[in-house]
Write a protein that holds these residues in place. Structure first.
Motif, PDB file in Angstrom:
ATOM      1  N   ALA A  87      36.902  31.943  28.301  1.00  0.00           N
ATOM      2  CA  ALA A  87      35.914  32.051  29.376  1.00  0.00           C
ATOM      3  C   ALA A  87      36.396  33.012  30.458  1.00  0.00           C
ATOM      4  N   LEU A  88      37.679  32.925  30.813  1.00  0.00           N
ATOM      5  CA  LEU A  88      38.221  33.814  31.839  1.00  0.00           C
ATOM      6  C   LEU A  88      38.196  35.253  31.352  1.00  0.00           C
ATOM      7  N   LEU A  89      38.531  35.485  30.087  1.00  0.00           N
ATOM      8  CA  LEU A  89      38.482  36.833  29.527  1.00  0.00           C
ATOM      9  C   LEU A  89      37.084  37.420  29.647  1.00  0.00           C
ATOM     10  N   ALA A  90      36.065  36.631  29.335  1.00  0.00           N
ATOM     11  CA  ALA A  90      34.684  37.116  29.411  1.00  0.00           C
ATOM     12  C   ALA A  90      34.312  37.485  30.845  1.00  0.00           C
ATOM     13  N   LEU A  91      34.655  36.643  31.803  1.00  0.00           N
ATOM     14  CA  LEU A  91      34.316  36.927  33.196  1.00  0.00           C
ATOM     15  C   LEU A  91      35.077  38.142  33.720  1.00  0.00           C
ATOM     16  N   LEU A  92      36.331  38.285  33.311  1.00  0.00           N
ATOM     17  CA  LEU A  92      37.111  39.439  33.740  1.00  0.00           C
ATOM     18  C   LEU A  92      36.486  40.744  33.259  1.00  0.00           C
ATOM     19  N   ARG A  93      36.000  40.760  32.027  1.00  0.00           N
ATOM     20  CA  ARG A  93      35.433  41.988  31.483  1.00  0.00           C
ATOM     21  C   ARG A  93      34.106  42.354  32.134  1.00  0.00           C
ATOM     22  N   VAL A  94      33.209  41.376  32.302  1.00  0.00           N
ATOM     23  CA  VAL A  94      31.914  41.728  32.896  1.00  0.00           C
ATOM     24  C   VAL A  94      32.047  42.047  34.376  1.00  0.00           C
ATOM     25  N   SER A  95      33.002  41.422  35.057  1.00  0.00           N
ATOM     26  CA  SER A  95      33.183  41.727  36.480  1.00  0.00           C
ATOM     27  C   SER A  95      33.907  43.052  36.658  1.00  0.00           C
ATOM     28  N   ALA A  96      34.881  43.354  35.792  1.00  0.00           N
ATOM     29  CA  ALA A  96      35.622  44.615  35.900  1.00  0.00           C
ATOM     30  C   ALA A  96      34.740  45.808  35.609  1.00  0.00           C
ATOM     31  N   LEU A 156      45.576  38.359  24.866  1.00  0.00           N
ATOM     32  CA  LEU A 156      44.481  39.255  25.233  1.00  0.00           C
ATOM     33  C   LEU A 156      44.023  39.020  26.667  1.00  0.00           C
ATOM     34  N   THR A 157      43.978  37.767  27.083  1.00  0.00           N
ATOM     35  CA  THR A 157      43.550  37.473  28.444  1.00  0.00           C
ATOM     36  C   THR A 157      44.597  37.930  29.451  1.00  0.00           C
ATOM     37  N   LEU A 158      45.871  37.766  29.136  1.00  0.00           N
ATOM     38  CA  LEU A 158      46.925  38.311  30.000  1.00  0.00           C
ATOM     39  C   LEU A 158      46.765  39.823  30.146  1.00  0.00           C
ATOM     40  N   THR A 159      46.480  40.498  29.035  1.00  0.00           N
ATOM     41  CA  THR A 159      46.290  41.946  29.080  1.00  0.00           C
ATOM     42  C   THR A 159      45.110  42.312  29.963  1.00  0.00           C
ATOM     43  N   ALA A 160      44.030  41.530  29.889  1.00  0.00           N
ATOM     44  CA  ALA A 160      42.853  41.795  30.716  1.00  0.00           C
ATOM     45  C   ALA A 160      43.170  41.645  32.198  1.00  0.00           C
ATOM     46  N   MET A 161      44.166  40.831  32.539  1.00  0.00           N
ATOM     47  CA  MET A 161      44.602  40.674  33.924  1.00  0.00           C
ATOM     48  C   MET A 161      45.685  41.688  34.296  1.00  0.00           C
ATOM     49  N   CYS A 162      45.985  42.612  33.369  1.00  0.00           N
ATOM     50  CA  CYS A 162      47.053  43.583  33.581  1.00  0.00           C
ATOM     51  C   CYS A 162      48.388  42.894  33.831  1.00  0.00           C
ATOM     52  N   ARG A 163      48.593  41.812  33.113  1.00  0.00           N
ATOM     53  CA  ARG A 163      49.881  41.123  33.137  1.00  0.00           C
ATOM     54  C   ARG A 163      50.517  41.325  31.770  1.00  0.00           C
ATOM     55  N   ASN A 164      51.770  41.650  31.758  1.00  0.00           N
ATOM     56  CA  ASN A 164      52.457  42.041  30.532  1.00  0.00           C
ATOM     57  C   ASN A 164      52.627  40.835  29.599  1.00  0.00           C
ATOM     58  N   LEU A 340      31.265  39.096  26.383  1.00  0.00           N
ATOM     59  CA  LEU A 340      32.193  40.135  25.941  1.00  0.00           C
ATOM     60  C   LEU A 340      31.440  41.272  25.256  1.00  0.00           C
ATOM     61  N   ALA A 341      30.401  40.927  24.511  1.00  0.00           N
ATOM     62  CA  ALA A 341      29.625  41.949  23.801  1.00  0.00           C
ATOM     63  C   ALA A 341      28.817  42.807  24.760  1.00  0.00           C
ATOM     64  N   LEU A 342      28.303  42.206  25.825  1.00  0.00           N
ATOM     65  CA  LEU A 342      27.421  42.923  26.742  1.00  0.00           C
ATOM     66  C   LEU A 342      28.175  43.641  27.854  1.00  0.00           C
ATOM     67  N   ALA A 343      29.486  43.428  27.939  1.00  0.00           N
ATOM     68  CA  ALA A 343      30.274  44.112  28.952  1.00  0.00           C
ATOM     69  C   ALA A 343      30.288  45.614  28.687  1.00  0.00           C
ATOM     70  N   THR A 344      30.146  46.405  29.745  1.00  0.00           N
ATOM     71  CA  THR A 344      30.224  47.848  29.590  1.00  0.00           C
ATOM     72  C   THR A 344      31.613  48.256  29.138  1.00  0.00           C
ATOM     73  N   GLN A 345      32.640  47.679  29.783  1.00  0.00           N
ATOM     74  CA  GLN A 345      34.001  47.893  29.332  1.00  0.00           C
ATOM     75  C   GLN A 345      34.202  47.167  28.002  1.00  0.00           C
ATOM     76  N   PRO A 346      35.133  47.627  27.176  1.00  0.00           N
ATOM     77  CA  PRO A 346      35.359  46.947  25.896  1.00  0.00           C
ATOM     78  C   PRO A 346      35.722  45.485  26.105  1.00  0.00           C
ATOM     79  N   GLY A 347      35.088  44.608  25.340  1.00  0.00           N
ATOM     80  CA  GLY A 347      35.370  43.191  25.465  1.00  0.00           C
ATOM     81  C   GLY A 347      36.763  42.845  25.004  1.00  0.00           C
ATOM     82  N   TYR A 348      37.067  43.175  23.755  1.00  0.00           N
ATOM     83  CA  TYR A 348      38.408  42.955  23.223  1.00  0.00           C
ATOM     84  C   TYR A 348      39.208  44.247  23.161  1.00  0.00           C
ATOM     85  N   GLY A 349      38.555  45.373  22.927  1.00  0.00           N
ATOM     86  CA  GLY A 349      39.263  46.606  22.613  1.00  0.00           C
ATOM     87  C   GLY A 349      39.770  47.363  23.813  1.00  0.00           C
ATOM     88  N   PHE A 350      40.712  46.804  24.571  1.00  0.00           N
ATOM     89  CA  PHE A 350      41.309  47.510  25.698  1.00  0.00           C
ATOM     90  C   PHE A 350      42.813  47.491  25.522  1.00  0.00           C
TER      91      PHE A 350
END
Length: 511
Positions: A87-96, A156-164, A340-350
Motif C-alpha cells: 500500500a505504501l509503495l502504491a501511494l509513494l508512486r502516485v504521489s511522486a 522495492l518499497t525501500l527503493t521507492a523511498m530512496c533508502r538503500n 501502481l498501474a495508473l501512476a505516471t512514474q513506473p510502478g515497479y520499474g524504477f
C-alpha cells in the motif's frame, strides 16, 4: 485458466533469513527519528508516450478515490499491517509522479505529512517484525508462510523511498534474494516469482549473475500455457526493462522485450481488460507502458522498441466499471496494483540509482569514497572545570564522526560534575570547540539532536546522528556495528549520565 493466480504468486515470493541483533537498535532509531519529514523518490522523466501519462490523466477520477480508500483503511485499523509495503509503495508512486508533472495533483496525501511519516515508520516496524519472525529459519521454512509480504516487496518499497535496500540498519536485503531458486517443496521457483525477485534486486542496485539473466529470458520460451500467462509475461518485461535501464551492458536485452509485449497486447479483450481480471489488467498496463517510458533514450538506437498495439482508453473505461462505490477495487492488494498501474512514474520499474540523493547534493555526504578512514586523534583536548571536590567530578571522552567512511574525526575529553546529563556535557564541549556546536529540537521526552558542527540530519538519503556509548575509544578503522545493541545508546541525551572512563560517540551516517 479459469482463475488468475497473480495474488498467490505475489504472496509466495522468496524470503530469506537475517542475522539477529537489529531489532533493539532499529526501534531506537525509529523513536529517535520520529520527526523525519522528507522522502526523495526516484523519478523517470520518460513518461510522455506509449499510453503513460496520457493513460494516467484519463484515469484521474480513478486514482483519488482509490488512494483515499487506502488511507482510510490505515486510519480505521491504525495501519495496513502486513499489507503496509504494498500500500505504501502504491501511494509513494502516485504521489511522486504527480509532483513531478505539471498536472495538478488529485492525490490528497503527502509523504512528508505527519500521517506519511507514521506510515513510513510503520513500514520499518513491519520489516523489522518480518526479519524477527524469520530469524533462524531456513529459506524453505520462510517460504511456507504465504500470508506475509516478501523480502523482494520490502526491498522495492525501500527503493521507492530512496533508502538503500542493501543497508537496512546494516543488513543487506538483496543479497539473499537470488540465492534461493527452489521453493519449500524442493522444486524450482515459479518463473513469475523468480522474475519478481530479479526485478527487486535490479531496482535496488544488486547484482544478478549471468545465469539469472538467462533464466529470466528463458521464462518466455516455456510451454504454450506458460507463454500465454499474462502475469508472467508482464513480470518478465518489467524485470528485463529494469536491467535494460540499469547498465549499458544490458542494452542488447531490447531484443527480448518486443515479443512478450506483443503477446500481452494481443490478449487485450474487446472490453479493454486482460483476462477480465483487475489485477492481471493492472500488471499488463505496467508492462505495456514500458516502450513509452523508454522512448526518449531509444531515439539514438538503430532499432527502437516498437510500441505494442493496444487500447489504453478501453482499459481505463473497463477499470472504471470495476471500481467499487467506496473507491476500492475489492481489496487492498488489487487496489494497490491498480494505483501502481495508473501512476505516471513506473510502478515497479524504477531504479535506486535514479534517486536524487545519490548525486551528493549540497549538505549531503558522499558514501562512495574508498579512502581509508582516519585514525583517532593522538592529542585530545580537554574541557570542563576541575574546581570543587575532584571526587565529585566525572571524566569521559566525547567523539564525533562525520560520514559513512568517517571522513572527519573529532574527540574531546570532558570533565563535568557528577550526575550531569550528556546534554549538559555537550554544551561544555560546544563552548570549548566550534566543531562540537549543536542544535536540538525540544520534544516532550527531551532534546533531539539534529545538527552537530553544521551537519544536519538529511532526510533525503537518511543521514542521521546516531549515539553510541562504549567502554573503549571508538576506532574509525573498526567502527561499532549498527546491529550491536550493547553499544547503542539506550536513551536520549537528557537520560544518559556519563561515568568515569566512558566514551560517547555521535556518528553522522547513512542509516
Amino acid at each position: 485458466m479459469n482463475r488468475r493466480t497473480i495474488s498467490r504468486e505475489f504472496q509466495t515470493l522468496d524470503r530469506r533469513t537475517v542475522f539477529g541483533g537489529i531489532v533493539t537498535y532499529s526501534f531506537v532509531v525509529l523513536l529517535m527519528n520520529l520527526s523525519s519529514p522528507v522522502i526523495g523518490a526516484p523519478q523517470n522523466n520518460n513518461n510522455a508516450a506509449g499510453g503513460g501519462s496520457i493513460l494516467t490523466m484519463a484515469a484521474d477520477d480513478l486514482i483519488q478515490p482509490s488512494a483515499s480508500w487506502l488511507l482510510e483503511r490505515s486510519k480505521q485499523s491504525g495501519s495496513w499491517g502486513v499489507d503496509t509495503p504494498r500500500a505504501l509503495l502504491a501511494l509513494l508512486r502516485v504521489s511522486a509522479d504527480r509532483s513531478a508533472t505539471t498536472t495538478t495533483s488529485t492525490v490528497n496525501w503527502d509523504a512528508n505529512s505527519l500521517q506519511g511519516l507514521i506510515l513510513r515508520q510503520e513500514f520499518d516496524i513491519q520489516l523489522l517484525l518480518f526479519l524477527l519472525r524469520n530469524h533462524g529459519s531456513t529459506p524453505q521454512e520462510e517460504q511456507t508462510n504465504t500470508l506475509e509480504p516478501s523480502r523482494s516487496l520490502f526491498s522495492l518499497t525501500l527503493t521507492a523511498m530512496c533508502r538503500n535496500p542493501r543497508d537496512f540498519y546494516g543488513q543487506d536485503l538483496l543479497a539473499p534474494i537470488m540465492a534461493l531458486e527452489e521453493d519449500h517443496d524442493g522444486v524450482l521457483l515459479q518463473p513469475f516469482t523468480f522474475a519478481f525477485n530479479a526485478m527487486a534486486v535490479c531496482a535496488g542496485g544488486g547484482h544478478l549473475k549471468r545465469r539469472h539473466v538467462v533464466k529470466l529470458l528463458e521464462s518466455i520460451n516455456q510451454s504454450p500455457v506458460q507463454t500465454h500467462n499474462i502475469d508472467l509475461l508482464a513480470m518478465v518485461v518489467l524485470a528485463t526493462s529494469c536491467l535494460y535501464q540499469s547498465s549499458p551492458k544490458y542494452r542488447h536485452l531490447q531484443d527480448f522485450l518486443e515479443q512478450p509485449l506483443k503477446m500481452i497486447a494481443a490478449q487485450q479483450q474487446p472490453d479493454g481488460s486482460f483476462d477480465h481480471n483487475v489485477a492481471t489488467t493492472a500488471l499488463a498496463i505496467q508492462a505495456l507502458k514500458i516502450p513509452g517510458q523508454l522512448l526518449e533514450e531509444q531515439l539514438s538506437l538503430t532499432k527502437p522498441i516498437s510500441l505494442p498495439a493496444w487500447r489504453p482508453d478501453l482499459t481505463v473505461d473497463w477499470l472504471r466499471s470495476q471500481q467499487k462505490a467506496d473507491g476500492s477495487f475489492g481489496d487492498l492488494f488489487i487496489t494497490s496494483e491498480v494505483l501502481l498501474a495508473l501512476a505516471t512514474q513506473p510502478g515497479y520499474g524504477f531504479l535506486y540509482s535514479q534517486c536524487s540523493n545519490l548525486n551528493n547534493q549540497s549538505g549531503q555526504l558522499s558514501t562512495t569514497t574508498t579512502e581509508a578512514p582516519p585514525t583517532s586523534p593522538t592529542a585530545i583536548p580537554s574541557a570542563g572545570s576541575l574546581g570543587g571536590d575532584p571526587a565529585k567530578k566525572v571524566h569521559f571522552t566525547y567523539v564525533v564522526w562525520i560520514g559513512q567512511n568517517r571522513s572527519e574525526v573529532y574527540a574531546i575529553q570532558l570533565t563535568v560534575p557528577a550526575n550531569s546529563s550528556f546534554y549538559e556535557a555537550m554544551k561544555i564541549a560546544a563552548e570549548a570547540d566550534p566543531r562540537f556546536e549543536f542544535s536540538a529540537s525540544v520534544w516532550p521526552n527531551g532534546h533531539y539532536i539534529h545538527t552537530i558542527g553544521g551537519h544536519r540530519d538529511q532526510y533525503i538519503g537518511f543521514h542521521f546522528w546516531l549515539l553510541f556509548c562504549m567502554p573503549m575509544m571508538p576506532d574509525p578503522a573498526n567502527p561499532p556495528s549498527v546491529v550491536a545493541p550493547h553499544f547503542v545508546a539506550v536513551g536520549g541525551v537528557d537520560d544518559m549520565f556519563p561515568k568515569n572512563g566512558d566514551y560517547y560517540l555521535f556518528w553522522y551516517k547513512d542509516v
